[in-house]
Scaffold this motif. Structure first.
Motif, PDB file in Angstrom:
ATOM      1  N   ILE A 181     -25.255 -11.601 -42.740  1.00 13.37           N
ATOM      2  CA  ILE A 181     -24.341 -12.684 -42.347  1.00 13.37           C
ATOM      3  C   ILE A 181     -25.004 -13.576 -41.292  1.00 13.37           C
ATOM      4  O   ILE A 181     -24.912 -14.802 -41.339  1.00 13.37           O
ATOM      5  CB  ILE A 181     -23.018 -12.126 -41.784  1.00 13.37           C
ATOM      6  CG1 ILE A 181     -22.319 -11.316 -42.851  1.00 13.37           C
ATOM      7  CG2 ILE A 181     -22.106 -13.255 -41.340  1.00 13.37           C
ATOM      8  CD1 ILE A 181     -21.245 -10.439 -42.293  1.00 13.37           C
ATOM      9  N   GLU A 182     -25.696 -12.946 -40.341  1.00  9.18           N
ATOM     10  CA  GLU A 182     -26.389 -13.757 -39.327  1.00  9.18           C
ATOM     11  C   GLU A 182     -27.415 -14.666 -39.987  1.00  9.18           C
ATOM     12  O   GLU A 182     -27.556 -15.832 -39.636  1.00  9.18           O
ATOM     13  CB  GLU A 182     -27.074 -12.856 -38.299  1.00  9.18           C
ATOM     14  CG  GLU A 182     -26.089 -12.259 -37.327  1.00  9.18           C
ATOM     15  CD  GLU A 182     -26.773 -11.390 -36.284  1.00  9.18           C
ATOM     16  OE1 GLU A 182     -28.008 -11.429 -36.161  1.00  9.18           O
ATOM     17  OE2 GLU A 182     -26.038 -10.657 -35.584  1.00  9.18           O
ATOM     18  N   LYS A 183     -28.130 -14.105 -40.966  1.00 12.81           N
ATOM     19  CA  LYS A 183     -29.145 -14.916 -41.650  1.00 12.81           C
ATOM     20  C   LYS A 183     -28.477 -16.016 -42.472  1.00 12.81           C
ATOM     21  O   LYS A 183     -28.973 -17.137 -42.557  1.00 12.81           O
ATOM     22  CB  LYS A 183     -30.020 -14.019 -42.540  1.00 12.81           C
ATOM     23  CG  LYS A 183     -31.067 -14.759 -43.352  1.00 12.81           C
ATOM     24  CD  LYS A 183     -32.154 -15.356 -42.492  1.00 12.81           C
ATOM     25  CE  LYS A 183     -33.019 -16.417 -43.143  1.00 12.81           C
ATOM     26  NZ  LYS A 183     -33.625 -16.133 -44.397  1.00 12.81           N
ATOM     27  N   LEU A 184     -27.318 -15.671 -43.050  1.00 13.88           N
ATOM     28  CA  LEU A 184     -26.584 -16.679 -43.813  1.00 13.88           C
ATOM     29  C   LEU A 184     -26.214 -17.857 -42.903  1.00 13.88           C
ATOM     30  O   LEU A 184     -26.329 -19.024 -43.274  1.00 13.88           O
ATOM     31  CB  LEU A 184     -25.320 -16.041 -44.401  1.00 13.88           C
ATOM     32  CG  LEU A 184     -24.425 -16.953 -45.224  1.00 13.88           C
ATOM     33  CD1 LEU A 184     -25.121 -17.344 -46.515  1.00 13.88           C
ATOM     34  CD2 LEU A 184     -23.099 -16.261 -45.550  1.00 13.88           C
ATOM     35  N   ALA A 185     -25.794 -17.524 -41.681  1.00 16.67           N
ATOM     36  CA  ALA A 185     -25.430 -18.584 -40.726  1.00 16.67           C
ATOM     37  C   ALA A 185     -26.656 -19.431 -40.378  1.00 16.67           C
ATOM     38  O   ALA A 185     -26.570 -20.656 -40.286  1.00 16.67           O
ATOM     39  CB  ALA A 185     -24.820 -17.959 -39.472  1.00 16.67           C
ATOM     40  N   ILE A 186     -27.798 -18.776 -40.210  1.00 24.75           N
ATOM     41  CA  ILE A 186     -29.044 -19.512 -39.911  1.00 24.75           C
ATOM     42  C   ILE A 186     -29.341 -20.489 -41.055  1.00 24.75           C
ATOM     43  O   ILE A 186     -29.591 -21.677 -40.852  1.00 24.75           O
ATOM     44  CB  ILE A 186     -30.220 -18.505 -39.733  1.00 24.75           C
ATOM     45  CG1 ILE A 186     -30.020 -17.702 -38.456  1.00 24.75           C
ATOM     46  CG2 ILE A 186     -31.577 -19.222 -39.737  1.00 24.75           C
ATOM     47  CD1 ILE A 186     -30.944 -16.480 -38.317  1.00 24.75           C
ATOM     48  N   ASN A 187     -29.261 -19.971 -42.276  1.00 25.00           N
ATOM     49  CA  ASN A 187     -29.548 -20.818 -43.434  1.00 25.00           C
ATOM     50  C   ASN A 187     -28.483 -21.901 -43.637  1.00 25.00           C
ATOM     51  O   ASN A 187     -28.798 -22.979 -44.151  1.00 25.00           O
ATOM     52  CB  ASN A 187     -29.646 -19.972 -44.714  1.00 25.00           C
ATOM     53  CG  ASN A 187     -30.911 -19.135 -44.760  1.00 25.00           C
ATOM     54  OD1 ASN A 187     -30.876 -17.946 -45.015  1.00 25.00           O
ATOM     55  ND2 ASN A 187     -32.062 -19.737 -44.481  1.00 25.00           N
ATOM     56  N   ALA A 188     -27.238 -21.597 -43.238  1.00 27.98           N
ATOM     57  CA  ALA A 188     -26.162 -22.564 -43.468  1.00 27.98           C
ATOM     58  C   ALA A 188     -26.245 -23.745 -42.501  1.00 27.98           C
ATOM     59  O   ALA A 188     -25.561 -24.752 -42.691  1.00 27.98           O
ATOM     60  CB  ALA A 188     -24.805 -21.874 -43.350  1.00 27.98           C
ATOM     61  N   VAL A 189     -27.064 -23.611 -41.462  1.00 31.60           N
ATOM     62  CA  VAL A 189     -27.241 -24.740 -40.540  1.00 31.60           C
ATOM     63  C   VAL A 189     -28.606 -25.403 -40.779  1.00 31.60           C
ATOM     64  O   VAL A 189     -28.697 -26.598 -41.044  1.00 31.60           O
ATOM     65  CB  VAL A 189     -27.113 -24.280 -39.063  1.00 31.60           C
ATOM     66  CG1 VAL A 189     -27.341 -25.462 -38.120  1.00 31.60           C
ATOM     67  CG2 VAL A 189     -25.729 -23.680 -38.819  1.00 31.60           C
ATOM     68  N   ILE A 190     -29.670 -24.592 -40.720  1.00 29.65           N
ATOM     69  CA  ILE A 190     -31.014 -25.179 -40.800  1.00 29.65           C
ATOM     70  C   ILE A 190     -31.306 -25.764 -42.189  1.00 29.65           C
ATOM     71  O   ILE A 190     -31.795 -26.896 -42.310  1.00 29.65           O
ATOM     72  CB  ILE A 190     -32.098 -24.131 -40.424  1.00 29.65           C
ATOM     73  CG1 ILE A 190     -31.905 -23.674 -38.977  1.00 29.65           C
ATOM     74  CG2 ILE A 190     -33.503 -24.710 -40.621  1.00 29.65           C
ATOM     75  CD1 ILE A 190     -32.892 -22.610 -38.503  1.00 29.65           C
ATOM     76  N   ASN A 191     -30.984 -25.005 -43.240  1.00 28.92           N
ATOM     77  CA  ASN A 191     -31.403 -25.441 -44.580  1.00 28.92           C
ATOM     78  C   ASN A 191     -30.752 -26.762 -45.020  1.00 28.92           C
ATOM     79  O   ASN A 191     -31.467 -27.688 -45.412  1.00 28.92           O
ATOM     80  CB  ASN A 191     -31.181 -24.330 -45.608  1.00 28.92           C
ATOM     81  CG  ASN A 191     -32.102 -23.144 -45.365  1.00 28.92           C
ATOM     82  OD1 ASN A 191     -32.493 -22.885 -44.242  1.00 28.92           O
ATOM     83  ND2 ASN A 191     -32.458 -22.425 -46.408  1.00 28.92           N
ATOM     84  N   PRO A 192     -29.404 -26.886 -44.938  1.00 31.58           N
ATOM     85  CA  PRO A 192     -28.830 -28.172 -45.373  1.00 31.58           C
ATOM     86  C   PRO A 192     -29.313 -29.345 -44.516  1.00 31.58           C
ATOM     87  O   PRO A 192     -29.631 -30.404 -45.048  1.00 31.58           O
ATOM     88  CB  PRO A 192     -27.318 -27.974 -45.203  1.00 31.58           C
ATOM     89  CG  PRO A 192     -27.115 -26.515 -45.123  1.00 31.58           C
ATOM     90  CD  PRO A 192     -28.363 -25.905 -44.601  1.00 31.58           C
ATOM     91  N   LEU A 193     -29.405 -29.146 -43.194  1.00 31.24           N
ATOM     92  CA  LEU A 193     -29.831 -30.265 -42.336  1.00 31.24           C
ATOM     93  C   LEU A 193     -31.250 -30.725 -42.687  1.00 31.24           C
ATOM     94  O   LEU A 193     -31.522 -31.918 -42.794  1.00 31.24           O
ATOM     95  CB  LEU A 193     -29.768 -29.867 -40.854  1.00 31.24           C
ATOM     96  CG  LEU A 193     -28.366 -29.826 -40.258  1.00 31.24           C
ATOM     97  CD1 LEU A 193     -28.402 -29.315 -38.818  1.00 31.24           C
ATOM     98  CD2 LEU A 193     -27.721 -31.222 -40.288  1.00 31.24           C
ATOM     99  N   THR A 194     -32.160 -29.757 -42.869  1.00 30.54           N
ATOM    100  CA  THR A 194     -33.539 -30.135 -43.200  1.00 30.54           C
ATOM    101  C   THR A 194     -33.606 -30.789 -44.578  1.00 30.54           C
ATOM    102  O   THR A 194     -34.364 -31.740 -44.778  1.00 30.54           O
ATOM    103  CB  THR A 194     -34.465 -28.899 -43.183  1.00 30.54           C
ATOM    104  OG1 THR A 194     -33.891 -27.900 -44.015  1.00 30.54           O
ATOM    105  CG2 THR A 194     -34.675 -28.370 -41.784  1.00 30.54           C
TER     106      THR A 194
END
Ligand code: KPL
Length: 313
Positions: A181-194
């Motif tokens: 879940i923590e990794k999901l949160a990381i990806n849910a912020v960094i990936n879409p923005l980039t």
């Protein structure tokens, strides 16, 4: 094939990186490639402590699906979330009943879907990594950022075989769902923005994207506290500040990396949007997750990215 041989499925950046790590343990490694089966060694580029470029080579066997033979006891699936189950089903008959199946993929849900398809007594170890890596060719990968990797059992341990210990030192953890879940949160912020703004990971901490970064983290922290959030109990002690530090830290440590989603968009490939923002989109009701909803919509409608960018700013 030898008794301890690993089969790594996928020669994307993370598949190649992990093939080299497993080979470093001294065990033979075969990498199953979807297309472009390379010949020759696997090369991993890295920076020395003094910042100079160095590269290491590993003798790995690269094969295509048609060349699969025998049965593997240790399999590591490094695929996109949406390919995970199909990738396993493709190789299932080449896996041993009392073996180990491990996953290293983004998102949450596909790992659980896999459980129903496992063979009797196979143990499923879900993994997550925040290491940055860039694939340079079918057998060449560059390390682009430090990060942590964890593996934990998703199935009840079958003690008859690879039951209790993950056969790679220092990565085993107790509560893998929390890490996922923590990794999901990381990806849910960094990936879409980039991906939406065509920037490298570190740039999400710079103006003007920084404002959306902060708001997106605050929104995720709120969603995770909702009683209706499926994993609320698992992350109940995670404060907004902790979440912010964790996500900002990954952006810093992998600052020069192009996220996997940015790479997917640049290369006109399918993204993991359904398993990242889509996960939060489905977990909330209307109005509860406006930023994740906006990310989700933007990535589903890439022909209008400029319009979506303006809306987000
Ligand atoms: O997981 C990643 C990804 O790109 O998918 C991070 C950790 C953000 C590294 O780029």
């Amino acid at each position: 094939m030898t008794k301890d041989e690993w089969l790594v499925v996928g020669n994307g950046a993370i598949g190649l990186l992990w093939a080299s790590k497993l080979r470093q343990l001294g065990e033979p490694v075969t990498v199953l490639c979807r297309r472009d089966v390379p010949s020759g060694l696997l090369t991993v580029e890295d920076l020395d402590e003094d910042g100079s470029q160095q590269s290491s080579e590993y003798d790995i066997r690269f094969i295509s699906k048609e060349q699969l033979e025998g049965k593997y006891t240790k399999v590591l699936l490094c695929t996109k979330a949406f390919d995970l189950v199909a990738a396993y089903l493709d190789i299932r008959k080449h896996t041993k009943k009392r073996g180990l199946v491990a996953t290293l993929c983004n998102g949450l849900g596909a790992q659980h879907d896999l459980i129903a398809h496992l063979k009797k007594h196979q143990n499923l170890w879900a993994g997550t990594t925040s290491e940055g890596a860039q694939k340079l060719s079918a057998n060449r990968v560059k390390k682009t950022g430090l990060g942590d990797t964890f593996f934990g059992l998703l199935t009840d341990a079958d003690e008859n075989f690879f039951g209790k210990e993950f056969p790679y030192p220092g990565v085993q953890c107790e509560n893998i769902e929390r890490r996922l879940i923590e990794k999901l949160a990381i990806n849910a912020v960094i990936n879409p923005l980039t991906a939406i703004f065509s920037v490298r990971n570190g740039q999400v901490l710079e103006t003007p994207i920084r404002g959306i970064f902060d708001a997106a983290v605050a929104e995720l922290a709120q969603i995770m506290q909702l009683s209706t959030f499926k994993y609320a109990e698992l992350v109940s002690d995670l404060s907004q500040d902790q979440l912010h530090n964790r996500i900002a830290n990954v952006a810093r440590l992998t600052s020069l990396n192009c996220s996997s989603m940015f790479e997917d968009i640049r290369n006109h490939r399918k993204t993991e949007n359904e398993y990242i923002s889509g996960f939060f989109h489905r977990q909330t009701s209307s109005g509860q997750a406006p930023i994740q909803d906006a990310f989700y919509a933007a990535l589903n409608d890439q022909s209008n990215l400029e319009m979506h960018k303006k809306k987000l700013l």
